[in-house]
Design an enzyme around this catalytic site. Structure first.
Site, PDB file in Angstrom:
ATOM      1  N   ASN A 184      50.626 -34.088 -17.295  1.00  0.00           N
ATOM      2  CA  ASN A 184      49.559 -34.001 -16.095  1.00  0.00           C
ATOM      3  C   ASN A 184      50.384 -35.614 -15.742  1.00  0.00           C
ATOM      4  O   ASN A 184      50.604 -36.332 -16.448  1.00  0.00           O
ATOM      5  CB  ASN A 184      48.608 -33.012 -16.435  1.00  0.00           C
ATOM      6  CG  ASN A 184      47.469 -34.335 -17.308  1.00  0.00           C
ATOM      7  OD1 ASN A 184      47.130 -35.676 -17.024  1.00  0.00           O
ATOM      8  ND2 ASN A 184      47.490 -33.499 -18.565  1.00  0.00           N
ATOM      9  N   ASP A 210      44.961 -27.839 -21.071  1.00  0.00           N
ATOM     10  CA  ASP A 210      44.351 -26.304 -21.979  1.00  0.00           C
ATOM     11  C   ASP A 210      45.363 -25.901 -22.532  1.00  0.00           C
ATOM     12  O   ASP A 210      44.917 -24.700 -23.146  1.00  0.00           O
ATOM     13  CB  ASP A 210      44.014 -25.548 -20.676  1.00  0.00           C
ATOM     14  CG  ASP A 210      42.776 -26.265 -19.946  1.00  0.00           C
ATOM     15  OD1 ASP A 210      41.856 -27.347 -20.281  1.00  0.00           O
ATOM     16  OD2 ASP A 210      43.034 -26.610 -18.328  1.00  0.00           O
ATOM     17  N   LYS A 248      66.180 -27.435 -29.331  1.00  0.00           N
ATOM     18  CA  LYS A 248      66.158 -27.176 -28.025  1.00  0.00           C
ATOM     19  C   LYS A 248      66.738 -25.968 -27.301  1.00  0.00           C
ATOM     20  O   LYS A 248      67.737 -25.454 -27.935  1.00  0.00           O
ATOM     21  CB  LYS A 248      66.868 -28.625 -27.355  1.00  0.00           C
ATOM     22  CG  LYS A 248      67.024 -28.526 -25.843  1.00  0.00           C
ATOM     23  CD  LYS A 248      68.672 -29.794 -25.649  1.00  0.00           C
ATOM     24  CE  LYS A 248      68.453 -29.584 -24.327  1.00  0.00           C
ATOM     25  NZ  LYS A 248      69.954 -30.575 -23.589  1.00  0.00           N
ATOM     26  N   PRO A 259      42.895 -26.660 -28.627  1.00  0.00           N
ATOM     27  CA  PRO A 259      41.204 -26.816 -28.673  1.00  0.00           C
ATOM     28  C   PRO A 259      40.666 -27.469 -28.124  1.00  0.00           C
ATOM     29  O   PRO A 259      41.156 -28.671 -27.493  1.00  0.00           O
ATOM     30  CB  PRO A 259      41.141 -27.006 -30.283  1.00  0.00           C
ATOM     31  CG  PRO A 259      42.322 -27.816 -30.407  1.00  0.00           C
ATOM     32  CD  PRO A 259      43.598 -26.855 -29.344  1.00  0.00           C
ATOM     33  N   ASP A 260      39.219 -27.098 -27.420  1.00  0.00           N
ATOM     34  CA  ASP A 260      38.293 -27.800 -26.483  1.00  0.00           C
ATOM     35  C   ASP A 260      37.437 -28.885 -27.385  1.00  0.00           C
ATOM     36  O   ASP A 260      36.791 -29.426 -27.914  1.00  0.00           O
ATOM     37  CB  ASP A 260      37.569 -26.966 -25.562  1.00  0.00           C
ATOM     38  CG  ASP A 260      37.095 -28.021 -24.142  1.00  0.00           C
ATOM     39  OD1 ASP A 260      36.553 -28.986 -25.049  1.00  0.00           O
ATOM     40  OD2 ASP A 260      37.320 -27.191 -23.459  1.00  0.00           O
ATOM     41  N   ILE A 261      37.889 -30.101 -26.690  1.00  0.00           N
ATOM     42  CA  ILE A 261      37.481 -31.445 -27.815  1.00  0.00           C
ATOM     43  C   ILE A 261      36.390 -31.488 -28.390  1.00  0.00           C
ATOM     44  O   ILE A 261      35.265 -31.676 -28.231  1.00  0.00           O
ATOM     45  CB  ILE A 261      38.747 -32.841 -27.581  1.00  0.00           C
ATOM     46  CG1 ILE A 261      40.076 -32.408 -28.067  1.00  0.00           C
ATOM     47  CG2 ILE A 261      37.373 -33.927 -28.373  1.00  0.00           C
ATOM     48  CD1 ILE A 261      40.860 -33.923 -27.203  1.00  0.00           C
ATOM     49  N   PHE A 291      33.855 -35.429 -18.628  1.00  0.00           N
ATOM     50  CA  PHE A 291      34.284 -35.249 -16.427  1.00  0.00           C
ATOM     51  C   PHE A 291      34.879 -34.252 -16.870  1.00  0.00           C
ATOM     52  O   PHE A 291      35.235 -33.358 -17.597  1.00  0.00           O
ATOM     53  CB  PHE A 291      36.067 -36.029 -16.462  1.00  0.00           C
ATOM     54  CG  PHE A 291      35.222 -37.702 -17.406  1.00  0.00           C
ATOM     55  CD1 PHE A 291      34.291 -38.605 -17.455  1.00  0.00           C
ATOM     56  CD2 PHE A 291      35.774 -38.030 -16.266  1.00  0.00           C
ATOM     57  CE1 PHE A 291      33.765 -39.343 -17.741  1.00  0.00           C
ATOM     58  CE2 PHE A 291      35.476 -39.615 -15.086  1.00  0.00           C
ATOM     59  CZ  PHE A 291      34.349 -40.534 -16.160  1.00  0.00           C
ATOM     60  N   LYS A 348      30.835 -26.230 -16.344  1.00  0.00           N
ATOM     61  CA  LYS A 348      30.705 -27.030 -17.031  1.00  0.00           C
ATOM     62  C   LYS A 348      30.231 -27.542 -17.982  1.00  0.00           C
ATOM     63  O   LYS A 348      29.803 -27.418 -19.390  1.00  0.00           O
ATOM     64  CB  LYS A 348      32.218 -28.046 -16.927  1.00  0.00           C
ATOM     65  CG  LYS A 348      33.506 -27.989 -17.147  1.00  0.00           C
ATOM     66  CD  LYS A 348      34.656 -28.802 -16.521  1.00  0.00           C
ATOM     67  CE  LYS A 348      35.243 -27.437 -15.831  1.00  0.00           C
ATOM     68  NZ  LYS A 348      36.631 -28.529 -15.036  1.00  0.00           N
ATOM     69  N   LYS A 351      30.353 -26.130 -21.945  1.00  0.00           N
ATOM     70  CA  LYS A 351      30.710 -27.220 -22.587  1.00  0.00           C
ATOM     71  C   LYS A 351      29.531 -27.588 -23.824  1.00  0.00           C
ATOM     72  O   LYS A 351      29.799 -28.006 -24.880  1.00  0.00           O
ATOM     73  CB  LYS A 351      31.517 -27.954 -22.162  1.00  0.00           C
ATOM     74  CG  LYS A 351      32.607 -27.644 -21.555  1.00  0.00           C
ATOM     75  CD  LYS A 351      34.137 -28.456 -21.410  1.00  0.00           C
ATOM     76  CE  LYS A 351      34.627 -28.213 -20.622  1.00  0.00           C
ATOM     77  NZ  LYS A 351      35.879 -28.455 -21.241  1.00  0.00           N
TER      78      LYS A 351
HETATM   79  N1  CTP Z   1      38.230 -31.070 -22.355  1.00  0.00           N
HETATM   80  C1  CTP Z   1      38.625 -31.365 -24.083  1.00  0.00           C
HETATM   81  N2  CTP Z   1      39.528 -30.481 -24.607  1.00  0.00           N
HETATM   82  C2  CTP Z   1      40.371 -30.234 -23.564  1.00  0.00           C
HETATM   83  C3  CTP Z   1      39.808 -29.466 -22.394  1.00  0.00           C
HETATM   84  C4  CTP Z   1      38.872 -30.825 -21.441  1.00  0.00           C
HETATM   85  O1  CTP Z   1      37.831 -32.097 -24.194  1.00  0.00           O
HETATM   86  N3  CTP Z   1      41.074 -28.809 -23.799  1.00  0.00           N
HETATM   87  C5  CTP Z   1      37.111 -32.280 -21.571  1.00  0.00           C
HETATM   88  C6  CTP Z   1      38.276 -33.292 -20.963  1.00  0.00           C
HETATM   89  O2  CTP Z   1      38.216 -34.609 -21.906  1.00  0.00           O
HETATM   90  C7  CTP Z   1      36.955 -33.279 -19.683  1.00  0.00           C
HETATM   91  C8  CTP Z   1      35.971 -32.058 -19.824  1.00  0.00           C
HETATM   92  O3  CTP Z   1      36.622 -31.661 -21.055  1.00  0.00           O
HETATM   93  O4  CTP Z   1      36.292 -34.394 -20.384  1.00  0.00           O
HETATM   94  C9  CTP Z   1      36.143 -31.022 -18.411  1.00  0.00           C
HETATM   95  O5  CTP Z   1      37.852 -31.359 -18.699  1.00  0.00           O
HETATM   96  P1  CTP Z   1      38.667 -30.281 -17.516  1.00  0.00           P
HETATM   97  O6  CTP Z   1      40.081 -30.184 -17.272  1.00  0.00           O
HETATM   98  O7  CTP Z   1      37.597 -30.352 -15.665  1.00  0.00           O
HETATM   99  O8  CTP Z   1      38.137 -28.740 -17.213  1.00  0.00           O
HETATM  100  P2  CTP Z   1      38.592 -27.523 -18.229  1.00  0.00           P
HETATM  101  O9  CTP Z   1      37.900 -27.930 -19.259  1.00  0.00           O
HETATM  102  O10 CTP Z   1      39.918 -28.151 -18.354  1.00  0.00           O
HETATM  103  O11 CTP Z   1      37.914 -26.825 -17.195  1.00  0.00           O
HETATM  104  P3  CTP Z   1      38.620 -26.159 -15.506  1.00  0.00           P
HETATM  105  O12 CTP Z   1      40.808 -26.244 -16.446  1.00  0.00           O
HETATM  106  O13 CTP Z   1      38.699 -24.511 -15.633  1.00  0.00           O
HETATM  107  O14 CTP Z   1      38.538 -26.825 -14.758  1.00  0.00           O
END
Ligand code: CTP
Length: 401
Positions: free
Chosen positions: A210, A278, A288, A304-306, A324, A338, A342
């Protein structure tokens, strides 16, 4: 600066030693007294006469000089300074300091000092990137040494890459920052920051990424370190140098970022700024993908969501967890959602729609969203947003705010 500040400058053996002459001049212009240890190697590049003329003092060089030891022993040399600066810090000097070796005046003074130490490394790119040097850099950072990372570019040896010593201006500003003895309310605290994008492999040559530049996260890590926090920055791939005084761990994927983050616990505060992908390819790596007729379909699975993992950590949840929210519409409402989803304490919401130029840009307009309400912050540079957030974090952790 009110009382006279003193810097002990150790000039190592490298072509960048010539930049120290300018640094000495600039420090003295700023009213700082400079005492110099010129190593044997350093004296191959600049002469004791030019150094002492600029410093207005004698130059120290030989550990076993009886006159020097009776006038000003290595212990006094290092203790009388307000801080110790090594520039250029050669691979050899760094290895000695990281391992506690003391066989000349420079390394002995470094081991004997009880003052903050700032180093500005300079060397050939391969020497800098060598695992041994990188190990030493990590050890020094963990020991509290401030490392002013070298820049990239053409090197005196004819090669190109990281290894050029920071310019005198940059070194000067780190020194003056430290001398001004800014309040360090986060001293003794550990801050964890995630920053940058993640790369998720589709196959060995392609990845999902990204537009995150990492600038906001790096600025926050730098600001927390300036307030005295021992700061660990877990960074996805970026083109940025680690801020002074920050220990950086470089990762690629979301799963690596999570592992590095958990490995860095415990922390007093975690600020998750990374734009974590995500999703990742269900089957990444392998061979490849070939163009065999129809375009391949890549099955995605969730990463995983950190932030959520840290917020819900049973035993080692940081006292303050800040996330953020990168949004392109309904910025505050989505951020509030969020915050609840979270389980973090604060969310910094920012509008990342293309027209605002936040991603990769220098400025940011953010809203601080907490359980108590929403604060709209004025548009500011990412550095200023970082400084303000770091102050708020210090206030929250020390119970002042
Ligand atoms: N984040 C994280 N791990 C992930 C996704 C997000 O730690 N796998 C954290 C980001 O570092 C940020 C927050 O979650 O602090 C929100 O990230 P954002 O991209 O805005 O949200 P998403 O969880 O991806 O939700 P959405 O895509 O629905 O907006």
């Amino acid at each position: 600066m009110t009382e006279q500040q003193r810097v002990l400058l150790i000039i190592g053996g490298g072509i960048a030693a010539y930049k120290c002459l300018e640094l000495i001049r600039r420090l003295r212009e700023a009213g700082v007294q400079v005492r110099v240890i010129l190593t044997k190697g350093g004296a191959e590049f600049v002469t004791p006469l030019s150094v002492s003329s600029l410093a207005g003092d004698k130059v120290y060089g030989d550990l076993f000089s009886l006159t020097d030891e009776s006038e000003m022993g290595h212990i006094r040399l290092s203790r009388e300074a307000s801080l110790v600066v090594v520039a250029p810090a050669t691979a050899d000097l760094m290895a000695k300091l990281a391992n506690g070796l003391a066989n000349d005046l420079a390394s002995t003074a470094l081991l004997a000092t009880d003052k903050p130490v700032i180093i500005a490394p300079a060397m050939n790119a391969r020497m800098w990137l060598h695992p041994a040097t990188q190990r030493n850099v990590a050890t020094l950072k963990a020991d509290g040494v401030t490392v002013i990372e070298p820049g990239s570019g053409a090197l005196a040896c004819g090669e190109t890459g990281p290894g050029r010593m920071a310019e005198p201006d940059a070194i000067l500003s780190v020194i003056l920052d430290r001398l001004q003895a800014a309040p360090r309310p986060l001293a003794g605290r550990h801050a964890l920051v995630t920053a940058g994008p993640t790369w998720e492999a589709i196959d060995p040559v392609r990845y999902i990424a990204n537009r995150s530049s990492g600038k906001q996260g790096y600025a926050i890590a730098g600001a927390l370190a300036r307030l005295g926090a021992r700061t660990t920055l877990i960074s996805g791939p970026t083109a940025l140098n680690a801020p002074a005084g920050v220990a950086r761990v470089c990762v690629e994927s979301a799963r690596d970022m999570l592992a590095a983050t958990e490995a860095a616990l415990p922390a007093d505060v975690a600020v998750c700024v990374a734009a974590v992908s995500d999703w990742r390819a269900a089957v990444g790596g392998g061979q490849k993908l070939k163009k065999n007729g129809a375009p391949p379909s890549v099955e995605l699975i969730e990463n995983p969501d950190i932030l959520a993992t840290l917020s819900r950590h049973n035993r080692r949840r940081p006292k303050l967890v800040v996330g953020f929210a990168a949004e392109t519409e309904n910025v505050v409402a989505y951020a509030q959602d969020k915050l609840a989803r979270k389980g973090c304490d604060w969310i910094i919401a920012n509008d990342v729609c293309h027209e605002k130029g936040v991603m990769g840009g220098e400025c940011n307009t953010v809203h601080l969203v907490t359980a108590n309400g929403v604060e709209d912050w004025p548009t500011a540079t990412k550095e200023d947003v970082a400084a303000r957030l770091a102050e708020r974090i210090a206030g929250a952790l020390t119970g002042v705010a």
